[in-house]
Design a protein around this motif. Structure first.
Motif, PDB file in Angstrom:
ATOM      1  N   PRO A 162     -52.068  28.348  77.487  1.00 22.85           N
ATOM      2  CA  PRO A 162     -51.703  27.670  78.730  1.00 22.85           C
ATOM      3  C   PRO A 162     -50.825  26.453  78.445  1.00 22.85           C
ATOM      4  O   PRO A 162     -50.975  25.791  77.420  1.00 22.85           O
ATOM      5  N   TYR A 163     -49.925  26.208  79.351  1.00 16.53           N
ATOM      6  CA  TYR A 163     -49.003  25.088  79.177  1.00 16.53           C
ATOM      7  C   TYR A 163     -48.830  24.400  80.525  1.00 16.53           C
ATOM      8  O   TYR A 163     -48.629  25.044  81.553  1.00 16.53           O
ATOM      9  N   GLU A 164     -48.933  23.092  80.512  1.00 15.06           N
ATOM     10  CA  GLU A 164     -48.665  22.301  81.715  1.00 15.06           C
ATOM     11  C   GLU A 164     -48.105  20.960  81.281  1.00 15.06           C
ATOM     12  O   GLU A 164     -48.643  20.313  80.386  1.00 15.06           O
ATOM     13  N   GLU A 165     -47.026  20.573  81.923  1.00 11.26           N
ATOM     14  CA  GLU A 165     -46.393  19.296  81.619  1.00 11.26           C
ATOM     15  C   GLU A 165     -45.903  18.678  82.920  1.00 11.26           C
ATOM     16  O   GLU A 165     -45.309  19.346  83.755  1.00 11.26           O
ATOM     17  N   ARG A 166     -46.167  17.413  83.072  1.00  7.33           N
ATOM     18  CA  ARG A 166     -45.665  16.673  84.226  1.00  7.33           C
ATOM     19  C   ARG A 166     -44.535  15.774  83.737  1.00  7.33           C
ATOM     20  O   ARG A 166     -44.719  15.004  82.788  1.00  7.33           O
ATOM     21  N   LEU A 167     -43.399  15.870  84.383  1.00  7.20           N
ATOM     22  CA  LEU A 167     -42.217  15.116  83.972  1.00  7.20           C
ATOM     23  C   LEU A 167     -42.234  13.722  84.602  1.00  7.20           C
ATOM     24  O   LEU A 167     -41.401  13.391  85.440  1.00  7.20           O
ATOM     25  N   THR A 168     -43.195  12.921  84.183  1.00  6.46           N
ATOM     26  CA  THR A 168     -43.397  11.601  84.772  1.00  6.46           C
ATOM     27  C   THR A 168     -42.249  10.654  84.456  1.00  6.46           C
ATOM     28  O   THR A 168     -41.594  10.763  83.420  1.00  6.46           O
ATOM     29  N   ALA A 169     -42.047   9.728  85.367  1.00  6.89           N
ATOM     30  CA  ALA A 169     -41.016   8.706  85.181  1.00  6.89           C
ATOM     31  C   ALA A 169     -41.438   7.759  84.058  1.00  6.89           C
ATOM     32  O   ALA A 169     -42.633   7.527  83.841  1.00  6.89           O
ATOM     33  N   PRO A 170     -40.472   7.191  83.344  1.00  4.96           N
ATOM     34  CA  PRO A 170     -40.820   6.271  82.256  1.00  4.96           C
ATOM     35  C   PRO A 170     -41.437   4.975  82.785  1.00  4.96           C
ATOM     36  O   PRO A 170     -41.289   4.624  83.948  1.00  4.96           O
ATOM     37  N   ARG A 171     -42.134   4.277  81.892  1.00  3.06           N
ATOM     38  CA  ARG A 171     -42.826   3.036  82.275  1.00  3.06           C
ATOM     39  C   ARG A 171     -41.872   1.972  82.814  1.00  3.06           C
ATOM     40  O   ARG A 171     -42.234   1.184  83.673  1.00  3.06           O
ATOM     41  N   SER A 172     -40.663   1.952  82.304  1.00  5.79           N
ATOM     42  CA  SER A 172     -39.710   0.930  82.752  1.00  5.79           C
ATOM     43  C   SER A 172     -39.403   1.056  84.242  1.00  5.79           C
ATOM     44  O   SER A 172     -39.067   0.066  84.897  1.00  5.79           O
ATOM     45  N   TRP A 173     -39.530   2.255  84.799  1.00  3.32           N
ATOM     46  CA  TRP A 173     -39.262   2.435  86.222  1.00  3.32           C
ATOM     47  C   TRP A 173     -40.288   1.702  87.081  1.00  3.32           C
ATOM     48  O   TRP A 173     -39.988   1.292  88.195  1.00  3.32           O
ATOM     49  N   TRP A 174     -41.503   1.538  86.565  1.00  2.00           N
ATOM     50  CA  TRP A 174     -42.520   0.811  87.322  1.00  2.00           C
ATOM     51  C   TRP A 174     -42.193  -0.681  87.340  1.00  2.00           C
ATOM     52  O   TRP A 174     -42.421  -1.360  88.346  1.00  2.00           O
ATOM     53  N   LEU A 175     -41.661  -1.196  86.254  1.00  2.00           N
ATOM     54  CA  LEU A 175     -41.195  -2.579  86.225  1.00  2.00           C
ATOM     55  C   LEU A 175     -40.037  -2.759  87.207  1.00  2.00           C
ATOM     56  O   LEU A 175     -39.975  -3.746  87.935  1.00  2.00           O
ATOM     57  N   ILE A 176     -39.137  -1.800  87.238  1.00  5.10           N
ATOM     58  CA  ILE A 176     -38.016  -1.851  88.169  1.00  5.10           C
ATOM     59  C   ILE A 176     -38.530  -1.823  89.612  1.00  5.10           C
ATOM     60  O   ILE A 176     -37.987  -2.518  90.485  1.00  5.10           O
ATOM     61  N   SER A 177     -39.580  -1.058  89.872  1.00  9.13           N
ATOM     62  CA  SER A 177     -40.173  -1.027  91.214  1.00  9.13           C
ATOM     63  C   SER A 177     -40.658  -2.416  91.616  1.00  9.13           C
ATOM     64  O   SER A 177     -40.445  -2.861  92.755  1.00  9.13           O
ATOM     65  N   PHE A 178     -41.308  -3.107  90.685  1.00 11.98           N
ATOM     66  CA  PHE A 178     -41.753  -4.474  90.978  1.00 11.98           C
ATOM     67  C   PHE A 178     -40.560  -5.395  91.209  1.00 11.98           C
ATOM     68  O   PHE A 178     -40.584  -6.249  92.091  1.00 11.98           O
ATOM     69  N   LEU A 179     -39.505  -5.226  90.425  1.00  5.90           N
ATOM     70  CA  LEU A 179     -38.320  -6.066  90.591  1.00  5.90           C
ATOM     71  C   LEU A 179     -37.629  -5.814  91.932  1.00  5.90           C
ATOM     72  O   LEU A 179     -37.079  -6.743  92.530  1.00  5.90           O
ATOM     73  N   VAL A 180     -37.662  -4.585  92.421  1.00  6.59           N
ATOM     74  CA  VAL A 180     -37.134  -4.292  93.763  1.00  6.59           C
ATOM     75  C   VAL A 180     -37.948  -5.038  94.809  1.00  6.59           C
ATOM     76  O   VAL A 180     -37.394  -5.636  95.739  1.00  6.59           O
ATOM     77  N   GLY A 181     -39.268  -5.015  94.654  1.00  9.95           N
ATOM     78  CA  GLY A 181     -40.133  -5.776  95.572  1.00  9.95           C
ATOM     79  C   GLY A 181     -39.860  -7.260  95.505  1.00  9.95           C
ATOM     80  O   GLY A 181     -39.828  -7.949  96.534  1.00  9.95           O
ATOM     81  N   LEU A 182     -39.637  -7.776  94.310  1.00  7.48           N
ATOM     82  CA  LEU A 182     -39.320  -9.194  94.137  1.00  7.48           C
ATOM     83  C   LEU A 182     -37.994  -9.537  94.816  1.00  7.48           C
ATOM     84  O   LEU A 182     -37.865 -10.577  95.464  1.00  7.48           O
ATOM     85  N   ALA A 183     -37.016  -8.657  94.684  1.00  5.32           N
ATOM     86  CA  ALA A 183     -35.723  -8.872  95.351  1.00  5.32           C
ATOM     87  C   ALA A 183     -35.897  -8.886  96.866  1.00  5.32           C
ATOM     88  O   ALA A 183     -35.292  -9.724  97.563  1.00  5.32           O
ATOM     89  N   MET A 184     -36.711  -7.969  97.392  1.00  8.03           N
ATOM     90  CA  MET A 184     -36.968  -7.967  98.842  1.00  8.03           C
ATOM     91  C   MET A 184     -37.655  -9.251  99.277  1.00  8.03           C
ATOM     92  O   MET A 184     -37.355  -9.801 100.336  1.00  8.03           O
ATOM     93  N   ALA A 185     -38.576  -9.735  98.443  1.00  9.17           N
ATOM     94  CA  ALA A 185     -39.261 -10.995  98.765  1.00  9.17           C
ATOM     95  C   ALA A 185     -38.261 -12.149  98.807  1.00  9.17           C
ATOM     96  O   ALA A 185     -38.318 -12.996  99.705  1.00  9.17           O
ATOM     97  N   LEU A 186     -37.346 -12.201  97.869  1.00  8.90           N
ATOM     98  CA  LEU A 186     -36.345 -13.271  97.850  1.00  8.90           C
ATOM     99  C   LEU A 186     -35.393 -13.165  99.032  1.00  8.90           C
ATOM    100  O   LEU A 186     -34.962 -14.196  99.581  1.00  8.90           O
ATOM    101  N   ILE A 187     -35.067 -11.965  99.455  1.00  9.54           N
ATOM    102  CA  ILE A 187     -34.216 -11.789 100.635  1.00  9.54           C
ATOM    103  C   ILE A 187     -34.904 -12.331 101.876  1.00  9.54           C
ATOM    104  O   ILE A 187     -34.281 -12.945 102.747  1.00  9.54           O
TER     105      ILE A 187
END
Length: 154
Positions: A7-32
């Motif tokens: 059996p084989y199963e793999e999830r093509l998850t986004a890299p960890r850096s994308w979660w940091l970028i998600s927080f930075l998008v939220g921070l940018a919205m907060a500053l706006i």
């Protein structure tokens, strides 16, 4: 439906850096929204982070599975009897098959943050798709699982 031998199963998850970028998008919205007060600032932080995180999560939610006598890659479900030879692609060869070697009729399951891939020939004469290009972190394991499923189906 019986399970394949390997059996084989793999999830093509986004890299960890994308979660940091998600927080930075939220921070940018907060500053706006900072000029409008504290409550809009917090709303922008939470809302922007949540929306960006949902987008990163949905992009990284694709799975590649070998189940029974089928290969399930994203939305596609292909019987292993319609598949032929596999070719494990290292980072350089995978880049070549994503760019100048690519056939426009091929099924491409691409994730730019995954450097390796597996190319699987399609042997079904009624299918115009010449091959499948599957971004995977374990192309050798996927090739072995496909071979085991093909032998089990025969």
């Amino acid at each position: 439906m019986q399970l394949s031998g390997t059996p084989y199963e793999e999830r093509l998850t986004a890299p960890r850096s994308w979660w940091l970028i998600s927080f930075l998008v939220g921070l940018a919205m907060a500053l706006i929204l900072l000029p409008f007060g504290t409550l809009p600032l917090l709303g922008g932080l939470v809302g922007g982070t949540a929306v960006a995180a949902v987008m990163a999560s949905s992009y990284g939610s694709l799975r590649i599975r070998v189940v029974g006598d089928s290969l399930i890659a994203g939305e596609a479900k292909i019987p292993v009897t319609a598949l032929g030879a596999t070719q494990v692609l290292d980072a350089e060869e995978a880049r070549a098959w994503r760019t100048y070697k690519a056939d426009t009729r091929a099924f491409l399951l691409l994730r730019s943050y995954i450097p390796t891939a597996l190319k699987v020939e399609v042997t079904d004469p009624d299918d115009p798709t010449p091959y499948l290009y599957l971004s995977t972190r374990d192309p050798q394991g996927l090739a072995q699982a496909l071979e085991a499923a093909r032998k089990a189906a025969a």
